[in-house]
Design a protein around this motif. Sequence first.
Motif, short mmCIF file in Angstrom:
data_model
loop_
_atom_site.label_atom_id
_atom_site.label_comp_id
_atom_site.label_asym_id
_atom_site.label_seq_id
_atom_site.Cartn_x
_atom_site.Cartn_y
_atom_site.Cartn_z
N LEU A 65 0.83 -1.21 0.00
CA LEU A 65 0.00 0.00 0.00
C LEU A 65 0.86 1.26 0.00
CD1 LEU A 65 -2.76 -0.97 2.58
CD2 LEU A 65 -3.06 -0.60 0.12
N HIS A 66 1.93 1.23 0.76
CA HIS A 66 2.79 2.40 0.90
C HIS A 66 3.52 2.75 -0.40
CE1 HIS A 66 6.50 4.52 2.34
NE2 HIS A 66 5.58 5.18 3.01
N PHE A 67 4.06 1.74 -1.06
CA PHE A 67 4.87 1.97 -2.26
C PHE A 67 4.14 2.78 -3.33
CE2 PHE A 67 6.45 0.77 -6.43
CZ PHE A 67 7.78 1.13 -6.32
N PRO A 68 2.92 2.39 -3.74
CA PRO A 68 2.26 3.18 -4.81
C PRO A 68 1.89 4.60 -4.34
CG PRO A 68 0.82 1.41 -4.08
CD PRO A 68 2.14 1.20 -3.41
N LEU A 97 13.49 3.83 -7.11
CA LEU A 97 13.47 2.49 -6.49
C LEU A 97 14.66 2.30 -5.55
CD1 LEU A 97 12.35 0.31 -9.52
CD2 LEU A 97 11.06 0.74 -7.42
N LEU A 98 15.83 2.76 -5.96
CA LEU A 98 17.02 2.63 -5.11
C LEU A 98 16.86 3.44 -3.82
CD1 LEU A 98 19.87 2.73 -7.77
CD2 LEU A 98 19.12 0.76 -6.41
N ILE A 99 16.39 4.67 -3.94
CA ILE A 99 16.19 5.51 -2.76
C ILE A 99 15.12 4.89 -1.85
CG2 ILE A 99 15.34 7.75 -1.94
CD1 ILE A 99 16.72 8.98 -4.44
N TYR A 100 14.02 4.44 -2.45
CA TYR A 100 12.94 3.82 -1.66
C TYR A 100 13.47 2.60 -0.92
CZ TYR A 100 8.38 2.03 -0.36
OH TYR A 100 7.29 1.58 0.37
N LEU A 101 14.22 1.77 -1.62
CA LEU A 101 14.76 0.55 -1.02
C LEU A 101 15.72 0.87 0.12
CD1 LEU A 101 14.79 -2.54 -1.17
CD2 LEU A 101 16.69 -2.35 -2.77
N VAL A 102 16.60 1.83 -0.07
CA VAL A 102 17.55 2.20 0.98
C VAL A 102 16.80 2.71 2.22
CG1 VAL A 102 19.33 3.90 1.60
CG2 VAL A 102 19.51 2.61 -0.53
N TRP A 104 13.63 2.14 3.03
CA TRP A 104 12.82 1.05 3.59
C TRP A 104 13.70 0.11 4.41
CZ3 TRP A 104 12.24 -4.17 3.89
CH2 TRP A 104 10.99 -4.66 4.26
N LEU A 105 14.84 -0.28 3.86
CA LEU A 105 15.74 -1.18 4.57
C LEU A 105 16.31 -0.53 5.83
CD1 LEU A 105 17.66 -2.85 1.61
CD2 LEU A 105 16.01 -3.95 3.15
N GLY A 106 16.64 0.76 5.74
CA GLY A 106 17.15 1.47 6.90
C GLY A 106 16.13 1.54 8.03
N LEU A 107 14.91 1.86 7.69
CA LEU A 107 13.86 1.92 8.72
C LEU A 107 13.53 0.54 9.25
CD1 LEU A 107 11.54 4.65 7.17
CD2 LEU A 107 12.98 4.85 9.22
N TYR A 108 13.55 -0.46 8.39
CA TYR A 108 13.30 -1.84 8.83
C TYR A 108 14.37 -2.26 9.83
CZ TYR A 108 12.52 -6.85 8.77
OH TYR A 108 12.27 -8.15 9.15
N ALA A 109 15.63 -2.01 9.50
CA ALA A 109 16.74 -2.38 10.39
C ALA A 109 16.64 -1.63 11.72
CB ALA A 109 18.08 -2.09 9.73
N TYR A 110 16.29 -0.36 11.67
CA TYR A 110 16.14 0.45 12.89
C TYR A 110 15.07 -0.15 13.80
CZ TYR A 110 14.60 4.32 15.82
OH TYR A 110 14.22 5.09 16.89
N HIS A 111 13.89 -0.44 13.24
CA HIS A 111 12.81 -0.99 14.06
C HIS A 111 13.11 -2.41 14.53
CE1 HIS A 111 10.16 2.41 13.76
NE2 HIS A 111 10.40 2.48 12.47
#
Length: 126
Positions: A65-68, A97-102, A104-111
């Motif tokens: 949902l967030h991506f689109p 896509l690269l910025i979104y992925l970075v 997303w991964l950064g926030l995922y790792a943080y949480h």
Amino acid sequence: MKKALQAFVFGIGIGSFIFVWMLVHFSASPTVKEALSVSILSGLMGLSGLIYAKESWSLLVRSLLHFPVILLLVAIMWTYNGWASWQLLLPNLIIFLLIYLVIWLGLYAYHWRISRKINKILKERP
């Protein structure tokens, strides 16, 4: 209301950082219109992060949902500021896509780290 304001300001912070990085990288000179639109749309992107607060949904559903929503806001920003063109569509999408992925991964790792710390503290409690 407080969470919404925090999310909006967080979005402005991330968007401003990326905007400044792009300006430096491409040696561009921003207009006031561009800076304001980036700030407002970045704030809205931050608000869209509240989708992740719906914990009853799986991470996959929230991400789908967030991506689109983010892509739509970025497309509005590109179009409004005159940055969109068919010739740049593929490179812009790849950068997006690269910025979104970075992010997303950064926030995922943080949480993930925070939840591990909380779980560790809970296990140590008598």
